[in-house]
Design a protein around this motif. Sequence first.
Motif, short mmCIF file in Angstrom:
data_model
loop_
_atom_site.label_atom_id
_atom_site.label_comp_id
_atom_site.label_asym_id
_atom_site.label_seq_id
_atom_site.Cartn_x
_atom_site.Cartn_y
_atom_site.Cartn_z
N VAL A 87 0.83 -1.21 0.00
CA VAL A 87 0.00 0.00 0.00
C VAL A 87 0.86 1.25 0.00
O VAL A 87 0.51 2.27 -0.61
N THR A 91 4.31 3.25 -6.85
CA THR A 91 3.60 2.35 -7.77
C THR A 91 4.52 1.79 -8.84
O THR A 91 4.22 0.76 -9.43
N VAL A 453 -6.56 5.14 -8.54
CA VAL A 453 -6.22 4.31 -7.39
C VAL A 453 -7.00 3.01 -7.49
O VAL A 453 -8.24 3.02 -7.58
N GLU A 457 -6.14 -1.06 -3.01
CA GLU A 457 -5.35 -0.18 -2.15
C GLU A 457 -6.23 0.44 -1.07
O GLU A 457 -5.82 0.55 0.10
N TYR A 461 -5.81 -0.30 2.85
CA TYR A 461 -5.52 0.84 3.73
C TYR A 461 -6.53 0.87 4.87
O TYR A 461 -6.17 1.08 6.03
#
Length: 520
Positions: A87, A91, A453, A457, A461
Motif C-alpha cells: 500500500v 507504484t 487508485v 489499495e 488501507y
Amino acid sequence: MDFLPTLEASWNQKTQQHICIIGSGPSGLAALKIIRDSQQFKGGLWTATAFEARDKVGGIWLPAPPTSNPPSTPLYDSLTTNLPHPVMAYTSFPFPAGTTLFPPASTVLKYFEDYAAHFELNEHIRLNTPVLSITRDHTAGKWTVSVRAPKTSAEETHDFDYVIVANGHYRLPRLPATPGLGEWVEAKRAVHSVYCRNPSTFGDAKTVLVVGGGPSGQDLVTDLLASGRNIVHSVTGAAPENLHDGRLKVRGRIAQYGDLDKGLVTFEDGSEESGIDKAVLATGYKFDFPFFPTSVLRPSIPPPVPPLPGALYNSTYHIFPLARHVFPLVGADEFPSSTVAFLGIPIRVAPLPLLEAQMRAVLHVFEHPESLDPTQEAIDIISRYETLRARVAQQRASSSPTQFPDGVDGPISGPSEDPVELAIAAAWHRFEEHEQFQYRDAMHAFAEYPHRVPAWEIEMYDAKGILREEWRDLERLGQAEEWVRGVGAGEGEKVAEEWVDLMRKLLRRAEERHPERSRL
C-alpha cells in the motif's frame, strides 16, 4: 511518427530550464524519478539537481544518533511501517519478493537506496550539501539557491527556474503549551520523542509518562512496557483505564505539570498521577523551512479568510495558501506560483504513491503554468477553510476534543493565538477517510495522467490496523517468514495480485480468530 522529432526540434529553440530539489528523502527521490521520466528531461529541456544535507539518501529513514539539536531524524530502533508495504510503496517500484509485510526501518531504507540506484537518480544528487537560503531574483526571474559545499564548506550560489521543496516535516519538535511543562523540560524530566531511540533513553526511570496517541506514542508505550516499566499514557479524549495489571494507565489530556519532587501531573478531568520519573512527548513536529526568508515565507498564522492573503505563511501547522496542497497561491508581485512546489505536506496518507501523483501535477504546471487557475484554486481553498471552520465550531460547541494531527495533544498554542484558527491550521493538511485517494485521482486527472487508485489499495488501507495486528501475531508465532516466502516474485501486474492475495488471506485469518467483529 513525426511527433517526437518535431517536439525535440522545438525544444532546442528554447532555453534549458533548471529544477532545484531540496532533499533526497522519499519526496526528493520521487521528484527526481518523475522528472527523469518526462519527455522534457529526455529532450534536454529540463535538468534537475537535488541538494541533500546528509551523507546518504533516505531522509528520516536514514538512522542517526540524537546528538544534534534537533536530531536529523526521529527514527527509533523498533520502528516498523504502520502500513503494509504494497500500500505504501511507489507504484513504479514494489518491495522485493518475500519482504515482511510491515518491514523495519532498515528494510525501508534499503528500498529507497535500491530505488535511487535502479532509476539512476544518484547522479543528480549532491550529498553533504545543505541548502542555506533560497531567494527570488525578480530582475532575472530566477531562484537563487545558496548551499554549503561539502569539501570546502564554502558557500555556493546557483540560479534555478523552479524549486521543489522536499525536505520533509518530521524534524523540528513541537512541545505543547501546557502549564508547568517548561520546568519539567528544563529539569530534563521531560523530553520530546525525537530524542528517543530505545528504552535506555529513560535510564533507571520506573514510571514514564507518554504524551500523544499517534503511532510513535503507541510504539513508545509498547517498548516501555516490554522493558518492565510502568506507563501513564495521556491521549486526548481517552477514558481513564488501567491495563496490563495496572502497569499501563490510560488517561486523558494533561491540564498541568506539577511538583517535580512528587512527579505530579493533573489531567483535564481533575484526576492526578504522581511518582512519574520521566515524561516523553510524542506531540508532533513543526513545518520548518529555514532556507526561505520572511520575504518568501512569513512565519506566522495567516489572517482569517476570505479574502486570501497575497503572501505565503508558515504557521508551523500548515503552509497557507497552497493550491492543491502544493503550489503557493500568492500575488504576482511575490513570485510566480508555478515556479515553486511543496511535496509531501499532507498527513494521514499512504505517502509514496501520493508523492508520485503530486509530482506529475507539478511537472504539468511547470510545463503549462496557465493550467493553474488562480480563481478556481482560491475558491477551493476558501471552501475548505469554511468546511473546517464549521467542523471546529461544532467540536467546540459539543465540548468534544479538537482534532489535531497525529500525536499532537493540546493545548498546542500560546495564550495569544486564536484557538479556532490554530485548529483550522492543524487540520488543514490532514486528510480524512478516503480523501487521500480522491486527491490522488484528482491530481492525476489534472496532470492528464491515465491512472486511478485501484480498489484493493483502499480496501487494504482501511484494514491496516487489523493486518498489522495479525502480522504481529504471526511474528510472535514464528510463522511470518513462511507466509511471505516467494510472494511478489511474479512479473508485472502479478506482483500486486500476489500481495493482495496474501493480505486477503490474512484478513480471513483475522475473521476466523475474531468472528465477533467486522474486519473493517
